[in-house]
Design an enzyme around this catalytic site. Structure first.
Site, PDB file in Angstrom:
ATOM      1  N   GLU A  65      45.601  29.374  20.519  1.00 20.98           N
ATOM      2  CA  GLU A  65      45.287  28.304  21.588  1.00 20.98           C
ATOM      3  C   GLU A  65      44.348  27.577  20.521  1.00 20.98           C
ATOM      4  O   GLU A  65      44.294  26.163  20.861  1.00 20.98           O
ATOM      5  CB  GLU A  65      44.718  28.850  22.736  1.00 20.98           C
ATOM      6  CG  GLU A  65      44.368  27.719  23.800  1.00 20.98           C
ATOM      7  CD  GLU A  65      45.725  27.192  24.167  1.00 20.98           C
ATOM      8  OE1 GLU A  65      46.503  27.603  24.845  1.00 20.98           O
ATOM      9  OE2 GLU A  65      45.712  25.854  23.916  1.00 20.98           O
ATOM     10  N   GLY A 100      27.081  15.219  10.990  1.00 18.34           N
ATOM     11  CA  GLY A 100      27.677  16.285  10.855  1.00 18.34           C
ATOM     12  C   GLY A 100      28.882  16.232  11.437  1.00 18.34           C
ATOM     13  O   GLY A 100      29.739  17.236  11.795  1.00 18.34           O
ATOM     14  N   LYS A 133      48.442  19.555  13.191  1.00 14.80           N
ATOM     15  CA  LYS A 133      48.349  20.063  14.699  1.00 14.80           C
ATOM     16  C   LYS A 133      49.776  19.549  15.317  1.00 14.80           C
ATOM     17  O   LYS A 133      50.272  20.289  16.202  1.00 14.80           O
ATOM     18  CB  LYS A 133      47.207  19.246  15.192  1.00 14.80           C
ATOM     19  CG  LYS A 133      45.774  19.921  14.879  1.00 14.80           C
ATOM     20  CD  LYS A 133      44.587  19.213  15.257  1.00 14.80           C
ATOM     21  CE  LYS A 133      43.315  19.812  14.869  1.00 14.80           C
ATOM     22  NZ  LYS A 133      42.211  19.161  15.107  1.00 14.80           N
TER      23      LYS A 133
HETATM   24  N1  HSE Z   1      38.058  18.279  11.835  1.00 13.89           N
HETATM   25  C1  HSE Z   1      38.730  18.586  13.236  1.00 13.89           C
HETATM   26  C2  HSE Z   1      38.457  17.470  14.067  1.00 13.89           C
HETATM   27  C3  HSE Z   1      38.200  19.788  13.430  1.00 13.89           C
HETATM   28  O1  HSE Z   1      37.764  16.495  13.905  1.00 13.89           O
HETATM   29  O2  HSE Z   1      39.053  17.120  15.300  1.00 13.89           O
HETATM   30  C4  HSE Z   1      38.854  20.408  14.586  1.00 13.89           C
HETATM   31  O3  HSE Z   1      40.289  20.844  14.083  1.00 13.89           O
END
Ligand code: HSE
Length: 403
Positions: free
Chosen positions: A123, A181, A199
């Site tokens: 998930e 960050g 994704k």
């Molecule tokens: N680097 C990804 C983002 C982290 O910025 O959404 C989550 O997969």
């Protein structure tokens, strides 16, 4: 109480321990409780409440018959693959936040889970804390999903939101995001659209019931966008977003990631900052929208723990996860029809008829930059045809696809 192990005590892994600790009572009520017996990491964590559970050898975990569920929060497709496979072969369920591994080997690992009466759940791998996977597999089980369009990467949405709000250059905002960050030191996977591509490949696999590979997903990042592009977008009341798209046109399936102009009427255009938002169009329900934190420690960990609870409540069984090893095909985006926005050199009054002669009717946008104008096509055109038409036009500065 189900004994579990966490593989990788980084941002997400430590979040898993925290979610289990903070919500211990409800985890117990809903799933009989989870006990973190081991944490696998190369490092020591002196002073951490779980420091006594840290082990450095995966075989310690594998050899313990009390371990029924593993939370794999290591990332990568090397050791994470090896450990996940070994655990599943022993009948230990694996829950992961690792999109790279799910996209590459998720179907195989799911078959191994089935063969050993355990589960492979993921998930947290798409949309972080937003329950997207279970929604598609279970909630929309009676639906034929025809289109998924969404913002699946928080880093790039943060950058694009800032560029739109401040009129800033891409490089400036990226540097700022890295300072805070929000972006990695090596931001390639995010800014080139690879993260969102993995994704959407996973979501497309669930929807088609076949294995859709990231390699077949067309990806284009956000690095070429400029403040002038955003000025045009503002002038026409639209937003520029990095959109991960799965779409059916006729009998073809398409998946791609690219910057797109989106009208204010779409709820996707309102997704700001690090948030994710996904619109799913299915044949009975019509549109449904899912919004929330697509990344971050607690949000992502919460999804991993939710999976671990489901596994704990189904020991000895396999929870259906929607992945299949049957290879699926994506159509080449050359036949995908969509509208485009173009920036062209010259004067709109001189060139309008010429441009409309090539691309069909459209709206002219001007007064943004000297000696150039924007042209928003009224009608959709297949990508290959559009590219061929571009050759016939002089002074094309750039184009952006329209959602
Ligand atoms: N680097 C990804 C983002 C982290 O910025 O959404 C989550 O997969």
């Amino acid at each position: 109480m189900t004994n579990i192990a966490i593989l990788g005590y980084g941002t997400v892994g430590s979040g898993v321990a925290e979610v289990i600790g903070t919500n211990a009572k409800l985890v117990e009520k809903r799933a009989g409780g989870l006990y973190v017996k081991y944490i696998l990491d190369l490092r020591e964590f002196p002073g951490d409440p779980y420091e006594d559970r840290v082990v450095h050898d995966f075989d310690v975990i594998l050899a313990d018959p009390e371990i029924k569920v593993i939370c794999e929060t290591m990332g990568g497709a090397g050791a994470a693959y090896k450990f996940s496979k070994a655990a599943l072969e022993k009948g230990i369920s694996v829950c992961t936040s690792n999109k790279e591994l799910v996209e590459l080997h998720g179907a195989e690992l799911s078959r191994i889970a089935k063969e050993h009466n355990c589960s492979y759940l993921f998930e947290a791998s798409v949309g972080g804390g937003i329950p997207l996977i279970r929604t598609i597999v279970e909630g929309l089980a009676a639906e034929k999903v025809e289109r998924i369009c969404g913002i699946l990467n928080g880093t790039t949405n943060f950058i694009l939101t800032k560029m739109a709000g401040e009129g800033a250059e891409f490089a400036t905002v990226l540097a700022e995001a890295q300072e805070h960050g929000y972006a990695e030191k090596d931001p390639t996977a995010d800014i080139e659209g690879h993260d969102a591509g993995r994704k959407i490949a996973i979501l497309a696999s669930l929807v088609t019931g076949k294995k859709i590979s990231f390699n077949d997903v067309y990806t284009e990042g956000i690095t070429k966008l400029t403040p002038v592009d955003f000025a045009y977008a503002k002038a026409i009341g639209m937003q520029i977003k990095l959109i991960a798209l799965y779409d059916e046109q006729g009998d073809k399936h398409y998946a791609m990631v690219s910057p797109r102009l989106i009208g204010a009427e779409s709820p996707i255009s309102c997704v700001q900052g690090v948030f994710n938002g996904v619109m799913i169009h299915s044949n009975m329900l019509d549109d449904s929208m899912y919004y929330g934190r697509g990344a971050g420690r607690k949000a992502t960990a919460s999804a991993v723990v939710g999976d671990a609870m489901a596994c704990a409540a189904s020991i000895g069984e396999t929870i259906e996860n929607g992945l299949s090893e049957e290879t699926g095909d994506l159509a080449n985006i050359g036949t995908y029809a969509q509208r485009y926005f173009l920036r062209l050199k010259g004067s709109k009054s001189v060139r309008k008829a010429e441009v409309e002669n090539v691309l069909g009717k459209g709206h002219i946008v001007f007064d943004i930059e000297k000696d150039e104008f924007g042209f928003l096509m009224d009608n959709a055109m297949e990508e290959t045809q559009f590219m061929a038409k571009l050759e016939k036009l002089q002074g094309v500065i750039g184009y952006i696809r329209v959602l």
